[in-house]
Design a protein around this motif. Structure first.
Motif, PDB file in Angstrom:
ATOM      1  N   ARG A  18      17.551 -59.502  -9.645  1.00  0.00           N
ATOM      2  CA  ARG A  18      16.507 -60.386 -10.184  1.00  0.00           C
ATOM      3  C   ARG A  18      15.249 -60.346  -9.315  1.00  0.00           C
ATOM      4  O   ARG A  18      14.131 -60.333  -9.832  1.00  0.00           O
ATOM      5  N   ILE A  19      15.427 -60.316  -8.015  1.00  0.00           N
ATOM      6  CA  ILE A  19      14.278 -60.266  -7.113  1.00  0.00           C
ATOM      7  C   ILE A  19      13.461 -58.994  -7.362  1.00  0.00           C
ATOM      8  O   ILE A  19      12.242 -59.049  -7.541  1.00  0.00           O
ATOM      9  N   ASP A  20      14.129 -57.861  -7.365  1.00  0.00           N
ATOM     10  CA  ASP A  20      13.409 -56.591  -7.546  1.00  0.00           C
ATOM     11  C   ASP A  20      12.807 -56.480  -8.942  1.00  0.00           C
ATOM     12  O   ASP A  20      11.723 -55.906  -9.124  1.00  0.00           O
ATOM     13  N   THR A  21      13.495 -57.040  -9.930  1.00  0.00           N
ATOM     14  CA  THR A  21      12.992 -56.968 -11.306  1.00  0.00           C
ATOM     15  C   THR A  21      11.729 -57.797 -11.476  1.00  0.00           C
ATOM     16  O   THR A  21      10.726 -57.320 -12.030  1.00  0.00           O
ATOM     17  N   LEU A 269      10.390 -66.150  -6.125  1.00  0.00           N
ATOM     18  CA  LEU A 269      10.979 -65.476  -4.971  1.00  0.00           C
ATOM     19  C   LEU A 269      11.534 -66.475  -3.963  1.00  0.00           C
ATOM     20  O   LEU A 269      12.601 -66.254  -3.376  1.00  0.00           O
ATOM     21  N   ALA A 270      10.832 -67.589  -3.772  1.00  0.00           N
ATOM     22  CA  ALA A 270      11.316 -68.631  -2.867  1.00  0.00           C
ATOM     23  C   ALA A 270      12.651 -69.186  -3.373  1.00  0.00           C
ATOM     24  O   ALA A 270      13.596 -69.400  -2.586  1.00  0.00           O
ATOM     25  N   TYR A 271      12.725 -69.402  -4.673  1.00  0.00           N
ATOM     26  CA  TYR A 271      13.958 -69.909  -5.292  1.00  0.00           C
ATOM     27  C   TYR A 271      15.103 -68.909  -5.123  1.00  0.00           C
ATOM     28  O   TYR A 271      16.226 -69.275  -4.736  1.00  0.00           O
ATOM     29  N   LEU A 272      14.834 -67.640  -5.393  1.00  0.00           N
ATOM     30  CA  LEU A 272      15.882 -66.628  -5.324  1.00  0.00           C
ATOM     31  C   LEU A 272      16.328 -66.344  -3.889  1.00  0.00           C
ATOM     32  O   LEU A 272      17.506 -66.064  -3.644  1.00  0.00           O
ATOM     33  N   GLU A 273      15.403 -66.416  -2.958  1.00  0.00           N
ATOM     34  CA  GLU A 273      15.775 -66.235  -1.542  1.00  0.00           C
ATOM     35  C   GLU A 273      16.736 -67.341  -1.097  1.00  0.00           C
ATOM     36  O   GLU A 273      17.667 -67.087  -0.324  1.00  0.00           O
ATOM     37  N   LYS A 274      16.518 -68.556  -1.582  1.00  0.00           N
ATOM     38  CA  LYS A 274      17.437 -69.649  -1.260  1.00  0.00           C
ATOM     39  C   LYS A 274      18.809 -69.392  -1.869  1.00  0.00           C
ATOM     40  O   LYS A 274      19.838 -69.730  -1.273  1.00  0.00           O
ATOM     41  N   GLU A 275      18.814 -68.806  -3.068  1.00  0.00           N
ATOM     42  CA  GLU A 275      20.079 -68.453  -3.698  1.00  0.00           C
ATOM     43  C   GLU A 275      20.832 -67.433  -2.849  1.00  0.00           C
ATOM     44  O   GLU A 275      22.069 -67.526  -2.680  1.00  0.00           O
ATOM     45  N   LEU A 276      20.122 -66.458  -2.305  1.00  0.00           N
ATOM     46  CA  LEU A 276      20.753 -65.465  -1.432  1.00  0.00           C
ATOM     47  C   LEU A 276      21.339 -66.121  -0.184  1.00  0.00           C
ATOM     48  O   LEU A 276      22.458 -65.790   0.235  1.00  0.00           O
ATOM     49  N   GLU A 277      20.580 -67.022   0.406  1.00  0.00           N
ATOM     50  CA  GLU A 277      21.049 -67.714   1.608  1.00  0.00           C
ATOM     51  C   GLU A 277      22.307 -68.520   1.315  1.00  0.00           C
ATOM     52  O   GLU A 277      23.234 -68.581   2.142  1.00  0.00           O
ATOM     53  N   ARG A 278      22.341 -69.113   0.151  1.00  0.00           N
ATOM     54  CA  ARG A 278      23.498 -69.925  -0.248  1.00  0.00           C
ATOM     55  C   ARG A 278      24.759 -69.081  -0.401  1.00  0.00           C
ATOM     56  O   ARG A 278      25.874 -69.572  -0.215  1.00  0.00           O
TER      57      ARG A 278
END
Length: 280
Positions: A18-21, A269-278
């Motif tokens: 999702r990030i790259d897309t 991107l801020a939202y998805l980065e938090k998802e990765l951290e989680r």
């Protein structure tokens, strides 16, 4: 059965896709966000766990094939291929740009790792049946995976292919319908209601299942169950959310092809980065 660590890694892969897309679409300014995002979990499961392929030899004859019949959703496939190593992720920035190898619709002659050119809706179904039949005649043990859209299955060609696949007992063909309930200009039920997709394919001689298509575990289990079926092709209805994982897109009624501003990209991107951290 997937282990907890495998589930976590597949979920992380989905977020990375999702990030790259969204970055590649935002770099161009607009694109097919909705349908690209709803099929991400299936891409993560297929390329992260299920499919047999060789990034250094993408035309390997014994590989599994993935045919994205709804070819306008190519951006998430491109992101997946880049992450898995078919080509550098840096190339994703060229999406839809002049001279790109990543056009709006999937093109096998331009993009390394794309198995079939698609985008004229419905035609990917016939292509997938041909590939699966050819591999069966050659006595190969690989699978052909086909991604269809729920608006796309209004095309008659899909049902001609479905009849023929059942007639030829193509148990090496596993198709998905991305049931995100929307097409270009509205809700599928309001434009040309496709009814109970699972029952329709069963009546055409297919094995069929319906699962939460945004749940990697359910998608994985459905594919493994389909592989156990002999003598008929399999269909998995993916009950999904159009624009899944991209908050601003999920909240839009019409999110098939939309603009992405720099502010929306930053927030996403801020939202998805938090998802990765989680998911660490």
């Amino acid at each position: 059965m997937l282990s907890k660590s495998e589930i976590r890694e597949l979920k992380r892969l989905a977020v990375k896709i999702r990030i790259d897309t969204i970055k590649s679409i935002a770099n161009f300014g607009a694109g097919h966000v909705g349908g690209a995002m709803s099929m991400v979990e299936t891409l993560a499961v297929l390329y992260g766990k299920i499919m047999r392929y060789d990034t250094k030899n993408p035309d390997w004859k014994d590989r599994d094939w993935f045919i994205c019949s709804k070819g306008h959703s190519g951006p998430s496939l491109y992101a997946t291929l880049a992450i898995e190593g078919f080509f550098p992720e840096e190339e994703l920035k060229t999406l839809n740009q002049g001279g790109t190898k990543l056009p709006s619709h999937c093109n096998k002659d331009l993009t390394k790792g794309v198995d079939m050119s698609t985008g004229s809706l419905g035609q990917g179904s016939s292509l997938a049946v041909g590939v699966a039949l050819g591999n069966k005649l050659d006595k190969r043990d690989n699978y052909t995976y086909l991604m269809l859209g729920d608006g796309e299955i209004q095309e008659g060609q899909v049902w001609e292919a479905a009849l023929y696949a059942a007639q030829k007992k193509l148990d090496n063909l596993i198709a998905f319908v991305d049931y995100n309930k929307k097409q270009l200009d509205g809700y599928v039920k309001d434009i040309n209601d496709v009814g109970d997709i699972k029952v329709k394919f069963e009546s055409f001689g297919w094995n069929a299942q319906k699962v939460d298509g945004n749940d990697v575990v359910q998608v994985y289990d459905a594919i493994m169950n389909a592989k156990k079926i002999k003598g008929k092709p399999s269909l998995i209805v993916l009950d999904t959310i159009k624009g899944k994982g991209i908050p601003f897109a999920e909240n839009l009624k019409l999110n098939h092809h939309i603009q992405v501003s720099s502010e929306q990209l930053e927030e996403t991107l801020a939202y998805l980065e938090k998802e990765l951290e989680r998911l660490v």
